[in-house]
Design a protein around this motif. Structure first.
Motif, PDB file in Angstrom:
ATOM      1  N   LYS A 224      69.330 -11.035  38.594  1.00 42.80           N
ATOM      2  CA  LYS A 224      68.201 -11.004  39.522  1.00 42.80           C
ATOM      3  C   LYS A 224      66.990 -11.539  38.785  1.00 42.80           C
ATOM      4  CE  LYS A 224      65.739  -9.930  43.111  1.00 42.80           C
ATOM      5  NZ  LYS A 224      65.870 -10.850  44.248  1.00 42.80           N
ATOM      6  N   ILE A 225      66.269 -12.444  39.415  1.00 44.92           N
ATOM      7  CA  ILE A 225      65.025 -12.952  38.853  1.00 44.92           C
ATOM      8  C   ILE A 225      63.876 -12.226  39.544  1.00 44.92           C
ATOM      9  CG2 ILE A 225      63.548 -14.964  38.543  1.00 44.92           C
ATOM     10  CD1 ILE A 225      66.154 -16.675  38.635  1.00 44.92           C
TER      11      ILE A 225
ATOM     12  N   ALA B 104      62.255  -8.200  45.973  1.00 42.52           N
ATOM     13  CA  ALA B 104      61.141  -9.117  46.197  1.00 42.52           C
ATOM     14  C   ALA B 104      60.904  -9.248  47.712  1.00 42.52           C
ATOM     15  CB  ALA B 104      61.482 -10.471  45.586  1.00 42.52           C
ATOM     16  N   PRO B 105      59.783  -9.840  48.103  1.00 39.06           N
ATOM     17  CA  PRO B 105      59.523  -9.989  49.544  1.00 39.06           C
ATOM     18  C   PRO B 105      60.675 -10.629  50.321  1.00 39.06           C
ATOM     19  CG  PRO B 105      57.529 -10.477  48.320  1.00 39.06           C
ATOM     20  CD  PRO B 105      58.632 -10.273  47.296  1.00 39.06           C
ATOM     21  N   ILE B 106      61.332 -11.648  49.766  1.00 42.78           N
ATOM     22  CA  ILE B 106      62.466 -12.277  50.466  1.00 42.78           C
ATOM     23  C   ILE B 106      63.618 -11.300  50.659  1.00 42.78           C
ATOM     24  CG2 ILE B 106      63.512 -13.255  48.366  1.00 42.78           C
ATOM     25  CD1 ILE B 106      63.459 -14.942  51.830  1.00 42.78           C
ATOM     26  N   ASP B 107      63.823 -10.410  49.682  1.00 44.61           N
ATOM     27  CA  ASP B 107      64.878  -9.401  49.796  1.00 44.61           C
ATOM     28  C   ASP B 107      64.567  -8.433  50.936  1.00 44.61           C
ATOM     29  OD1 ASP B 107      66.156 -10.440  47.460  1.00 44.61           O
ATOM     30  OD2 ASP B 107      64.822  -9.233  46.209  1.00 44.61           O
ATOM     31  N   VAL B 108      63.320  -7.997  50.998  1.00 45.73           N
ATOM     32  CA  VAL B 108      62.898  -7.064  52.059  1.00 45.73           C
ATOM     33  C   VAL B 108      63.086  -7.728  53.423  1.00 45.73           C
ATOM     34  CG1 VAL B 108      60.945  -5.787  53.010  1.00 45.73           C
ATOM     35  CG2 VAL B 108      61.312  -5.836  50.527  1.00 45.73           C
TER      36      VAL B 108
ATOM     37  N   HIS C 252      68.950 -10.062  46.742  1.00 45.51           N
ATOM     38  CA  HIS C 252      69.658 -11.285  46.354  1.00 45.51           C
ATOM     39  C   HIS C 252      69.961 -11.269  44.859  1.00 45.51           C
ATOM     40  CE1 HIS C 252      68.787 -13.761  50.010  1.00 45.51           C
ATOM     41  NE2 HIS C 252      67.822 -12.868  50.136  1.00 45.51           N
ATOM     42  N   PHE C 253      71.183 -11.616  44.500  1.00 42.23           N
ATOM     43  CA  PHE C 253      71.587 -11.797  43.112  1.00 42.23           C
ATOM     44  C   PHE C 253      72.249 -13.155  42.979  1.00 42.23           C
ATOM     45  CE2 PHE C 253      71.271  -7.208  43.105  1.00 42.23           C
ATOM     46  CZ  PHE C 253      70.853  -6.904  41.815  1.00 42.23           C
TER      47      PHE C 253
ATOM     48  N   LEU D 240      79.778 -18.254  47.393  1.00 43.90           N
ATOM     49  CA  LEU D 240      79.605 -16.813  47.565  1.00 43.90           C
ATOM     50  C   LEU D 240      78.559 -16.297  46.583  1.00 43.90           C
ATOM     51  CD1 LEU D 240      83.292 -15.607  48.009  1.00 43.90           C
ATOM     52  CD2 LEU D 240      81.572 -16.046  49.777  1.00 43.90           C
ATOM     53  N   PHE D 241      77.595 -15.565  47.128  1.00 45.91           N
ATOM     54  CA  PHE D 241      76.536 -14.966  46.325  1.00 45.91           C
ATOM     55  C   PHE D 241      76.596 -13.452  46.482  1.00 45.91           C
ATOM     56  CE2 PHE D 241      74.981 -19.189  46.262  1.00 45.91           C
ATOM     57  CZ  PHE D 241      74.049 -19.281  45.239  1.00 45.91           C
ATOM     58  N   PRO D 242      76.263 -12.710  45.424  1.00 44.65           N
ATOM     59  CA  PRO D 242      76.240 -11.255  45.501  1.00 44.65           C
ATOM     60  C   PRO D 242      74.950 -10.762  46.170  1.00 44.65           C
ATOM     61  CG  PRO D 242      75.903 -11.996  43.226  1.00 44.65           C
ATOM     62  CD  PRO D 242      76.073 -13.218  44.062  1.00 44.65           C
ATOM     63  N   HIS D 243      75.117  -9.896  47.163  1.00 44.70           N
ATOM     64  CA  HIS D 243      73.993  -9.304  47.888  1.00 44.70           C
ATOM     65  C   HIS D 243      74.141  -7.784  47.859  1.00 44.70           C
ATOM     66  CE1 HIS D 243      73.919 -13.231  50.434  1.00 44.70           C
ATOM     67  NE2 HIS D 243      73.247 -13.375  49.302  1.00 44.70           N
TER      68      HIS D 243
END
Length: 116
Positions: free
Chosen positions: A5-6, A24-28, A34-35, A79-82
């Protein structure tokens, strides 16, 4: 495996102070944290944090996140980890600065090997 995570400096400071975060705001906005995998992290930095200094790279053990971690298609169908719960300070295996050198983020050497 480790996933990454950045965070901006203030986001990392808030997680250390409070002990948990919705991200982060994008995650909210998206409803999950997001990972990226080791292989995806540099592209994530270039795409979403281009030229941004003062970042931190957090490593999290994907296995320890249990069923709250979902692997879902994103950029180019990869595929991305969420994470569908708060990220806690206890989840963080390590964190370190992600310096900006000559306009690009300098990732730790051997990041891909560290995720295996």
């Amino acid at each position: 495996m480790l996933i990454f995570k950045i965070f901006r400096a203030d986001e990392w400071a808030a997680l250390r102070k409070v002990g948990a975060t919705d991200g982060a705001p994008i995650d909210v906005t998206d409803g999950y944290v997001h990972f990226s995998t080791a292989e995806q992290a540099e592209e994530t930095a270039a795409k979403h944090f281009k030229g941004e200094d003062g970042l931190f790279l957090l490593a999290v053990d994907s296995d320890a996140l249990g069923e709250a971690l979902k692997w879902e298609p994103s950029r180019g169908g990869a595929l991305f980890p969420h994470l569908y719960r708060q990220l806690t300070l206890e989840d963080v295996v390590w964190a370190q600065p992600l310096p900006l050198v000559d306009g690009a983020h300098e990732f730790p050497a051997g990041l891909g090997e560290a995720s295996a």
